[in-house]
Write an enzyme that holds these catalytic residues in place. Structure first.
Site, PDB file in Angstrom:
ATOM      1  N   PRO A 134       2.144  56.865  48.821  1.00 43.38           N
ATOM      2  CA  PRO A 134       2.108  55.401  48.830  1.00 43.38           C
ATOM      3  C   PRO A 134       3.098  54.746  49.810  1.00 43.38           C
ATOM      4  CG  PRO A 134       3.369  56.170  46.951  1.00 43.38           C
ATOM      5  CD  PRO A 134       2.836  57.408  47.634  1.00 43.38           C
ATOM      6  N   GLU A 135       3.726  55.541  50.669  1.00 43.28           N
ATOM      7  CA  GLU A 135       4.782  55.001  51.530  1.00 43.28           C
ATOM      8  C   GLU A 135       4.315  53.796  52.348  1.00 43.28           C
ATOM      9  OE1 GLU A 135       5.993  59.366  51.061  1.00 43.28           O
ATOM     10  OE2 GLU A 135       4.165  58.173  51.072  1.00 43.28           O
ATOM     11  N   MET A 136       3.100  53.854  52.885  1.00 41.79           N
ATOM     12  CA  MET A 136       2.635  52.766  53.746  1.00 41.79           C
ATOM     13  C   MET A 136       2.557  51.444  52.991  1.00 41.79           C
ATOM     14  SD  MET A 136       2.109  53.798  56.934  1.00 41.79           S
ATOM     15  CE  MET A 136       0.725  52.964  57.722  1.00 41.79           C
ATOM     16  N   HIS A 138       4.728  50.407  51.118  1.00 35.57           N
ATOM     17  CA  HIS A 138       6.103  49.886  51.134  1.00 35.57           C
ATOM     18  C   HIS A 138       6.615  49.722  52.562  1.00 35.57           C
ATOM     19  CE1 HIS A 138       6.291  50.610  46.801  1.00 35.57           C
ATOM     20  NE2 HIS A 138       5.812  51.815  47.029  1.00 35.57           N
ATOM     21  N   VAL A 140       6.747  51.893  54.898  1.00 32.31           N
ATOM     22  CA  VAL A 140       7.541  53.060  55.280  1.00 32.31           C
ATOM     23  C   VAL A 140       6.618  54.081  55.946  1.00 32.31           C
ATOM     24  CG1 VAL A 140       8.908  55.004  54.414  1.00 32.31           C
ATOM     25  CG2 VAL A 140       9.189  52.723  53.401  1.00 32.31           C
TER      26      VAL A 140
END
Length: 248
Positions: A134-136, A138, A140
């Site tokens: 799920p980084e994208m 946030h 990131v």
């Protein structure tokens, strides 16, 4: 037990279980846990009494990934570089030791937590385990997880998983090699079965196979076959020596 209360170390019959134990933080990988787990994997690899290593998590899941509260406090280049080095070392560690490493995944494995599972030799997931990067979401870039995901899933699937930040169940995963259990079945019994299977083979042969897989992955075919030929000859001669000694 380890010297860090974030990580439990359990030994039984040649099996070392390394259990992430920050359930209140969803087993998020903060600096202390990353360091303790890296050292524990390294130590397991060097311990002749250990045959198989199992990574697992307490509470509701395996790991929610990097500790976002901790990373939010990083403000300068030196801190950022140190954090990246620690995480890289951890993600490289399961593949870097000669002992087989099994990830026992339930509940969730997200971001760096999922990348850690994918770095293992065997990944056993409950059907409903929630997986993803799920980084994208946030803002990131999931840089440190990219090489391992590409290695496991291939570039097309990896790009789709990483750039969209979707959370999916293990049953929906398109990642080759995941052991996805039927709905309602716990991961622990399957891990026990896999552990017994691996521990039943001579440790030196399992280590040789793991080293060859590591060498062959990404190598050109000729180089991989050169290595395979050499190992084949060495193994055959070793067996012949053992047979002669047993006959004397």
């Amino acid at each position: 037990m380890s010297g860090d209360d974030r990580l439990r170390i359990e030994d039984a019959d040649g099996i070392r279980r390394l259990v992430l134990d920050r359930p209140q933080a969803r087993n998020a990988l903060d600096g202390a846990l990353v360091a303790a787990l890296s050292e524990a994997i390294k130590a397991a690899g060097a311990d002749p009494a250990v045959r198989v290593v199992v990574l697992a998590g307490t509470g509701g899941g395996f790991s929610a990934g990097a500790d976002l509260k901790e990373t939010a406090r990083i403000t300068d280049a030196a801190e950022a570089a140190a954090h990246a080095r620690r995480m890289r070392r951890l993600l490289e560690m399961p593949g870097g030791i000669d002992k087989p490493v099994i990830a026992e995944v339930h509940g969730f494995a997200l971001g760096a937590g999922f990348a850690l599972a994918l770095a293992c030799d065997v990944v056993v997931c409950t059907a409903g385990a929630r997986l993803g990067f799920p980084e994208m979401r946030h803002a990131v870039v999931p840089a440190l997880v990219v090489p391992g995901v590409v290695r496991r899933a291939g570039p097309l699937v990896a790009f789709d998983l990483l750039v969209n930040g979707r959370i999916f169940t293990a049953a929906e995963a398109r990642i080759p090699g995941l052991v996805v259990l039927p709905p309602g079945v716990d991961a622990a019994p399957e891990v026990v079965r896999r552990v017994a299977e691996l521990a039943g083979h001579p440790a030196e042969l399992v280590a040789e196979v793991k080293r060859m897989v590591r060498t062959s992955d990404g190598a050109d075919l000729a180089h991989a076959m050169d290595t395979a030929e050499q190992v084949n000859v060495e193994n055959r001669l070793r067996r012949a020596r053992t047979t002669r000694q047993d006959g004397e």
